[in-house]
Design a protein around this motif. Structure first.
Motif, PDB file in Angstrom:
ATOM      1  N   GLU A 102       0.426  -8.552 -14.593  1.00  0.00           N
ATOM      2  CA  GLU A 102       0.199  -7.707 -13.760  1.00  0.00           C
ATOM      3  C   GLU A 102       1.500  -7.444 -14.171  1.00  0.00           C
ATOM      4  O   GLU A 102       1.525  -5.487 -13.706  1.00  0.00           O
ATOM      5  N   HIS A 141      -8.739   3.018 -12.021  1.00  0.00           N
ATOM      6  CA  HIS A 141      -8.786   2.893 -10.042  1.00  0.00           C
ATOM      7  C   HIS A 141      -9.424   3.381  -9.712  1.00  0.00           C
ATOM      8  O   HIS A 141      -9.196   5.020  -9.453  1.00  0.00           O
ATOM      9  N   TRP A 154      -8.799  -5.338 -12.568  1.00  0.00           N
ATOM     10  CA  TRP A 154      -7.316  -5.411 -12.130  1.00  0.00           C
ATOM     11  C   TRP A 154      -6.563  -6.548 -10.814  1.00  0.00           C
ATOM     12  O   TRP A 154      -6.014  -6.333  -9.692  1.00  0.00           O
ATOM     13  N   LYS A 163       6.892  -6.283 -17.789  1.00  0.00           N
ATOM     14  CA  LYS A 163       6.875  -4.499 -17.746  1.00  0.00           C
ATOM     15  C   LYS A 163       8.989  -4.980 -17.435  1.00  0.00           C
ATOM     16  O   LYS A 163       9.395  -5.621 -18.025  1.00  0.00           O
ATOM     17  N   GLU A 206      -7.853  -1.677 -16.048  1.00  0.00           N
ATOM     18  CA  GLU A 206      -7.324  -2.283 -15.548  1.00  0.00           C
ATOM     19  C   GLU A 206      -8.440  -1.821 -13.697  1.00  0.00           C
ATOM     20  O   GLU A 206      -8.078  -1.355 -12.636  1.00  0.00           O
TER      21      GLU A 206
HETATM   22  C1  XIL Z   1       0.667  -2.349  -9.969  1.00  0.00           C
HETATM   23  C2  XIL Z   1       1.055  -4.283  -9.957  1.00  0.00           C
HETATM   24  O1  XIL Z   1      -0.111  -4.110  -9.892  1.00  0.00           O
HETATM   25  C3  XIL Z   1       1.594  -4.271  -8.601  1.00  0.00           C
HETATM   26  O2  XIL Z   1       1.817  -5.498  -8.174  1.00  0.00           O
HETATM   27  C4  XIL Z   1       3.705  -3.233  -8.379  1.00  0.00           C
HETATM   28  O3  XIL Z   1       3.951  -3.489  -7.415  1.00  0.00           O
HETATM   29  C5  XIL Z   1       3.038  -2.387  -8.995  1.00  0.00           C
HETATM   30  O4  XIL Z   1       2.481  -2.215 -10.407  1.00  0.00           O
HETATM   31  N1  XIL Z   1      -0.869   1.206 -13.229  1.00  0.00           N
HETATM   32  C6  XIL Z   1      -0.518   0.559 -13.935  1.00  0.00           C
HETATM   33  C7  XIL Z   1      -0.117  -1.353 -13.368  1.00  0.00           C
HETATM   34  O5  XIL Z   1      -0.518   0.423 -15.417  1.00  0.00           O
HETATM   35  O6  XIL Z   1       1.339  -1.642 -14.276  1.00  0.00           O
HETATM   36  C8  XIL Z   1       0.249  -0.749 -11.969  1.00  0.00           C
HETATM   37  O7  XIL Z   1       0.291  -2.204 -11.409  1.00  0.00           O
HETATM   38  C9  XIL Z   1      -1.288  -0.411 -11.434  1.00  0.00           C
HETATM   39  C10 XIL Z   1      -1.350   1.053 -12.067  1.00  0.00           C
END
Ligand code: XIL
Length: 314
Positions: A43, A207, A275, A47, A235
């Motif tokens: 998650e 999302h 996600w 990064k 996600e």
């Molecule tokens: C989110 C995570 O779920 C959280 O824990 C973090 O604080 C912020 O990032 N798009 C993405 C993901 O590509 O990496 C993100 O994940 C959610 C939106």
């Protein structure tokens, strides 16, 4: 017994979830993961702010822990993500020279991909580079500001050189129907294909909001597949106001079913990743105030109506 993973496997798909390393020690978290899912996406652990928080000093320990858990359970691993404006350490955002930034970006991609070489199913090379109107995201995006449009193709070229066998994705949100943003990304894919820039896949974060799955969701996936890339749902979550009403939980089941059916109907759609495992640890309530209950298992790891709808749609 049928599980998300076994039902998806019967259709030739992977059913994955985002995983947070700090929860793996919770037995219900790990057992739900290991029983139900055939794919994982770290998650946050891959990064930039985690893997290279200061220049040239790489730390892959928390990502390695997820990778080894996944490997020992024969799960596919999505690498997420190499180049993104967010969760980017300030030492990168503060670079003012475009040539230095390009070097730093390429070094980050190469070092991280080398570390995980041979272990990653698909990589999200570039994440969230477009605005909803189809223009390039420039706000807070040092790569766009300093390098310009070409940073995306540079990242893919570097990623391909680092690991010629890796599958390379572009990943974004609000691209789940036919709209200005998905049009722009499709045009980029077609341009890359015509110029020989390596790209293998487009990830659709998905999302979503309860009751609002775009009616052209499947048609959108299909037009990307027709352009010659694999498509993945990377996600998926479907949020609603909390506390959840039973009507919304039923609508959510219908919505999940639409998304899963769309993937199953598109032969190049080979992955559905949600996600998170449980509503208890979802990112949604922290980001969208008053919203939540977006996943397939509730706070107590009970299967929700959406879980059964997914199994039936597979
Ligand atoms: C989110 C995570 O779920 C959280 O824990 C973090 O604080 C912020 O990032 N798009 C993405 C993901 O590509 O990496 C993100 O994940 C959610 C939106």
């Amino acid at each position: 017994d049928t599980t998300l993973g076994s039902a998806a496997a019967a259709k030739g798909r992977v059913f994955g979830t985002a995983v947070a390393n700090n929860h793996l020690s919770e037995s219900q978290y790990a057992s739900t993961l290991d029983t139900e899912f055939t794919g994982v996406t770290p998650e946050n652990e891959m990064k930039w702010d985690t893997t290279e928080s200061s220049q040239g000093s790489f730390n892959f320990s928390s990502a390695d822990a997820i990778v080894s858990h996944a490997q020992s359970h024969n799960m596919k691993i999505r690498g997420h993500t190499l180049v993104w404006y967010s969760q980017l350490p300030s030492w990168v955002s503060n670079i003012s020279s475009s040539s230095t930034l390009l070097q730093v970006m390429n070094n980050h991609i190469t070092t991280e991909m080398n570390h995980f070489k041979g272990k990653i199913w698909y990589w999200d090379v570039v994440n969230e580079a477009f605005n909803d109107d189809g223009s390039r995201r420039s706000t807070n995006n040092v790569f766009q500001q300093k390098i310009g449009n070409s940073y995306i193709e540079q990242a893919f070229i570097t990623a391909h050189a680092a690991d010629p066998n890796a599958k390379l994705c572009y990943n974004d949100y609000n691209t789940d129907g036919i709209n200005a943003k998905s049009n722009a990304i499709l045009a980029m894919v077609q341009d890359f294909k015509s110029r020989g820039i390596p790209i293998d896949c487009v990830g659709f974060q998905s999302h979503l909001i309860v009751g609002q799955v775009p009616s052209d969701y499947q048609a959108n996936l299909q037009r990307f597949a027709n352009a010659g890339v694999d498509v993945q749902i990377t996600e998926l979550d479907i949020r609603m106001p909390t506390p959840a009403s039973s009507a919304n939980l039923q609508q959510q089941a219908t919505d999940y079913s639409k998304v899963v059916s769309a993937c199953v109907a598109v032969s190049r759609c080979n992955d559905i990743t949600v996600w998170g495992i449980t509503d208890k640890y979802s990112w949604v309530p922290n980001t969208f105030s008053g919203q939540g209950a977006a996943l397939l298992f509730d706070d107590n790891y009970n299967k929700k109506p959406a879980y059964n709808a997914v199994i039936q749609a597979l």
